[in-house]
Design an enzyme around this catalytic site. Structure first.
Site, PDB file in Angstrom:
ATOM      1  N   LYS A  31      -2.779  11.600 -10.889  1.00 15.64           N
ATOM      2  CA  LYS A  31      -1.678  11.864  -9.951  1.00 15.64           C
ATOM      3  C   LYS A  31      -0.709  10.683  -9.901  1.00 15.64           C
ATOM      4  O   LYS A  31       0.505  10.877  -9.893  1.00 15.64           O
ATOM      5  CB  LYS A  31      -2.264  12.167  -8.563  1.00 15.64           C
ATOM      6  N   SER A  32      -1.233   9.458  -9.868  1.00 17.46           N
ATOM      7  CA  SER A  32      -0.353   8.286  -9.800  1.00 17.46           C
ATOM      8  C   SER A  32       0.550   8.206 -11.034  1.00 17.46           C
ATOM      9  O   SER A  32       1.758   7.968 -10.924  1.00 17.46           O
ATOM     10  CB  SER A  32      -1.196   7.006  -9.715  1.00 17.46           C
ATOM     11  N   GLY A 104       2.160  11.063   0.152  1.00 17.62           N
ATOM     12  CA  GLY A 104       2.566   9.703   0.455  1.00 17.62           C
ATOM     13  C   GLY A 104       3.204   9.045  -0.753  1.00 17.62           C
ATOM     14  O   GLY A 104       4.268   8.420  -0.652  1.00 17.62           O
ATOM     15  N   ARG A 132       2.271   9.747   8.939  1.00 12.99           N
ATOM     16  CA  ARG A 132       1.886   8.534   8.201  1.00 12.99           C
ATOM     17  C   ARG A 132       2.923   7.413   8.339  1.00 12.99           C
ATOM     18  O   ARG A 132       4.118   7.671   8.473  1.00 12.99           O
ATOM     19  CB  ARG A 132       1.639   8.894   6.722  1.00 12.99           C
ATOM     20  N   ASP A 331      -9.236   6.014  -2.666  1.00 14.08           N
ATOM     21  CA  ASP A 331      -9.279   7.462  -2.409  1.00 14.08           C
ATOM     22  C   ASP A 331     -10.678   8.046  -2.605  1.00 14.08           C
ATOM     23  O   ASP A 331     -10.886   9.243  -2.396  1.00 14.08           O
ATOM     24  CB  ASP A 331      -8.292   8.185  -3.335  1.00 14.08           C
ATOM     25  N   LYS A 358      -4.278   7.749   5.737  1.00 14.23           N
ATOM     26  CA  LYS A 358      -4.093   8.629   4.563  1.00 14.23           C
ATOM     27  C   LYS A 358      -3.688  10.023   5.054  1.00 14.23           C
ATOM     28  O   LYS A 358      -3.169  10.162   6.150  1.00 14.23           O
ATOM     29  CB  LYS A 358      -5.382   8.649   3.740  1.00 14.23           C
ATOM     30  N   ARG A 405      -8.875  15.544  -0.088  1.00 17.65           N
ATOM     31  CA  ARG A 405     -10.103  14.826  -0.478  1.00 17.65           C
ATOM     32  C   ARG A 405     -11.252  15.109   0.493  1.00 17.65           C
ATOM     33  O   ARG A 405     -12.414  15.110   0.090  1.00 17.65           O
ATOM     34  CB  ARG A 405      -9.840  13.331  -0.615  1.00 17.65           C
TER      35      ARG A 405
HETATM   36  O1  LIG Z   1       0.461   4.294  -5.818  1.00 20.66           O
HETATM   37  C1  LIG Z   1      -0.247   5.309  -5.886  1.00 20.66           C
HETATM   38  O2  LIG Z   1      -0.103   6.173  -6.775  1.00 20.66           O
HETATM   39  C2  LIG Z   1      -1.300   5.493  -4.865  1.00 20.66           C
HETATM   40  C3  LIG Z   1      -1.676   4.437  -4.073  1.00 20.66           C
HETATM   41  C4  LIG Z   1      -2.714   4.511  -3.029  1.00 20.66           C
HETATM   42  O3  LIG Z   1      -2.075   4.454  -1.759  1.00 20.66           O
HETATM   43  P1  LIG Z   1      -1.693   3.069  -1.040  1.00 20.66           P
HETATM   44  O4  LIG Z   1      -0.635   2.400  -1.816  1.00 20.66           O
HETATM   45  O5  LIG Z   1      -1.192   3.477   0.323  1.00 20.66           O
HETATM   46  O6  LIG Z   1      -2.965   2.286  -0.961  1.00 20.66           O
HETATM   47  C5  LIG Z   1      -3.528   5.787  -3.121  1.00 20.66           C
HETATM   48  O7  LIG Z   1      -4.234   5.997  -1.907  1.00 20.66           O
HETATM   49  C6  LIG Z   1      -2.685   6.994  -3.437  1.00 20.66           C
HETATM   50  O8  LIG Z   1      -3.478   8.149  -3.574  1.00 20.66           O
HETATM   51  C7  LIG Z   1      -1.938   6.814  -4.736  1.00 20.66           C
HETATM   52  C1  LIG Z   2      -3.870   9.073  -0.370  1.00 18.48           C
HETATM   53  C2  LIG Z   2      -3.597   9.976  -1.310  1.00 18.48           C
HETATM   54  O1  LIG Z   2      -2.355  10.340  -1.741  1.00 18.48           O
HETATM   55  P1  LIG Z   2      -0.912  10.099  -1.121  1.00 18.48           P
HETATM   56  O2  LIG Z   2      -0.899   8.760  -0.451  1.00 18.48           O
HETATM   57  O3  LIG Z   2       0.008  10.200  -2.278  1.00 18.48           O
HETATM   58  O4  LIG Z   2      -0.652  11.219  -0.136  1.00 18.48           O
HETATM   59  C3  LIG Z   2      -4.703  10.660  -2.048  1.00 18.48           C
HETATM   60  O5  LIG Z   2      -4.395  11.375  -2.999  1.00 18.48           O
HETATM   61  O6  LIG Z   2      -5.898  10.532  -1.689  1.00 18.48           O
END
Ligand SMILES: O=C(O)C1=C[C@@H](OP(=O)(O)O)[C@@H](O)[C@H](O)C1
Ligand SMILES: C=C(OP(=O)(O)O)C(=O)O
Length: 454
Positions: A31-32, A104, A132, A331, A358, A405
């Site tokens: 996803k990232s 997010g 959030r 996560d 989250k 999740r």
């Molecule tokens: O940069 C990213 O792709 C992500 C960073 C993480 O969040 P944080 O930056 O808030 O820790 C993670 O929890 C999220 O699912 C994906």
């Molecule tokens: C925290 C997560 O994603 P995001 O912050 O992109 O909503 C996740 O996928 O667990």
């Protein structure tokens, strides 16, 4: 899903004690990396080809936002996408609100992107995303000259940003280890003259840094303190299109992996999983617990290390998970709590404050879920301690709170509980792992979505 939550009714589901899980599975793209592929593609001049893109709702919302900002984004086949970018600083103001749904990552990274352009844009999302914290992004962006034209209480969504004519490069020491904060500042820094620097005390996932380099930007990364990093980007580069092959998501792989560990007799191979060291905290922890996990066919694909992961059902023992490991498995704590319930003895997970912000308050949601399944636990400050008994009763209904999740973790748990375990809504699984149900069922998981209400 709409900006205020469900477009449809919640979909409950029930997981039942399953026979040994067997087979091979390739979970969807990371996803990232998927969000970033679209975003970087939109910031190049020319055509970027992406394969293996995660076609989950979070990423599809990022694709829509890139298109609304002027990029040409086209799906050409399953997981195959083409992005014609507009170049750094070339975005146009969108006609409507940018709706990021549950994501997010999408919303926060795109705030950084918009900051680097003299345009005004409004960001919104579903009820979960509206809760959030966004101040963590707005603070550094304001230092760079971005105007927060409007925002809900506490700087939350919906909010409107206006990028300045001339962005100021900054050195920013992030108060939390967050790849989203780091990425938003670096993406904004693309539009600033001179050098933008982000310092983090604990290293967070580094996909943005790697991909910036892949697309032709000048980035330097230095160690900072014991666990931290200092990342410096030279602003106003011309980003060049570059092909992207998205590896399988380790955060999604975590679900069949833990399922295979706790369902007796299981043996499963999860193919092509990204093993970037800043994402492998769960694998390390499970191995410490005694999990039979082997990495086969290790290779590099599209600039990331990947492996086929073979996992066999294992007798697990509780461990102490150090706080500094949190960024590399942030996560994965909900599903680690599930594994911990089936271990023998206490598993202590330290330093989980970020779990509270989250898609749901994951510390509270995991605790409630464990209680529904009859598992003993306690919370001490920001630490979660699960008392594993090698088994769990099940029998309750877990509230998922719009959190994919939480839904997937407790469905995995129900595959090994004495009595079935229900979750109240699985619709948000589509945000990150749209093929979860068919892929888990293909391994032998007993999960029903009908006739489970009541
Ligand atoms: O940069 C990213 O792709 C992500 C960073 C993480 O969040 P944080 O930056 O808030 O820790 C993670 O929890 C999220 O699912 C994906
Ligand atoms: C925290 C997560 O994603 P995001 O912050 O992109 O909503 C996740 O996928 O667990």
């Amino acid at each position: 899903m709409s900006s205020t939550g469900h477009a449809t009714l919640p979909v409950p589901a029930r997981a039942r004690r399953s026979p040994a899980l067997k087979g091979r599975v390739r979970v969807p793209g990371d996803k990232s990396v998927s969000h970033r592929s679209l975003i970087f593609g939109a910031l190049t001049v020319g055509e970027t080809r992406i394969s293996g893109l995660l076609e989950g709702e979070d990423v599809l919302n990022t694709a829509k936002a890139c298109a609304a900002l002027g990029a040409d984004v086209e799906r050409v086949g399953e997981g195959e996408w083409r992005v014609h970018g507009v170049g750094v600083g070339g975005l146009r103001a969108p006609d409507g609100v940018l709706d990021f749904g549950n994501a997010g990552t999408g919303s926060r990274l795109m705030m950084g992107v918009v900051a680097g352009n003299p345009i005004t844009a409004t960001f919104d999302g579903d009820a979960s995303l509206r809760r959030r914290p966004m101040r963590r992004i707005l603070d550094p962006l304001e230092k760079m000259g971005v105007a927060v034209v409007d925002a809900a209480d506490g700087g939350r969504l919906p909010l409107t940003l206006k990028g300045p004519q001339e962005l100021v490069p900054i050195t920013y020491e992030s108060p939390v280890a967050s790849a989203q904060i780091k990425s938003a500042v670096l993406l904004a820094g693309l539009g600033a003259p001179g050098e933008t620097t982000v310092i983090e005390k604990e290293a967070s996932r580094d996909h943005t840094e790697r991909m910036l380099t892949h697309f032709g930007a000048e980035v330097t990364v230095e160690p900072y303190g014991e666990h931290g990093r200092k990342v410096t980007l030279k602003g106003r580069p011309e980003l060049k299109p570059a092909p992207i092959r998205v590896p399988a998501d380790p955060s999604s792989a975590a679900f069949p992996l833990v399922a295979a560990l706790i369902v007796p007799g299981s043996e499963v191979v999860i193919e092509g999983v990204m093993t970037n060291p800043l994402r492998t905290g769960l694998f390390i922890t499970l191995k410490e617990m005694g999990a039979d996990i082997t990495f086969e066919n290790e290779r590099v694909e599209g600039g990331e290390s990947v492996a086929d992961i073979r996992v066999r059902a294992s007798a697990l023992t509780g461990v102490n998970v150090p706080a500094e490991r949190a960024p590399s498995m942030i996560d994965e704590y909900p599903v680690l709590a599930v594994a911990a319930a089936f271990a023998t003895g206490e598993t202590r997970m330290n330093g989980l404050s970020e779990l509270r912000v989250k898609e749901s308050d994951r510390l509270a949601a995991v605790a409630d879920g464990l209680a529904q399944a009859g598992v003993a636990y306690r919370i001490e400050g920001d630490d979660l301690i699960v008392t594993g008994a090698g088994a769990a009763a099940g029998g309750g209904t877990v509230a998922t709170h719009m959190d994919h999740r939480i839904a997937m973790s407790f469905l995995v748990m129900g595959l090994a509980t004495d009595k079935p375990l229900k979750v109240d809504d699985i619709s948000f699984i589509a945000t990150s792992f749209p093929t979860f149900l068919p892929q888990m069922r293909a391994l032998g998981a007993l999960i029903d979505t009908e006739a489970v209400a009541g």
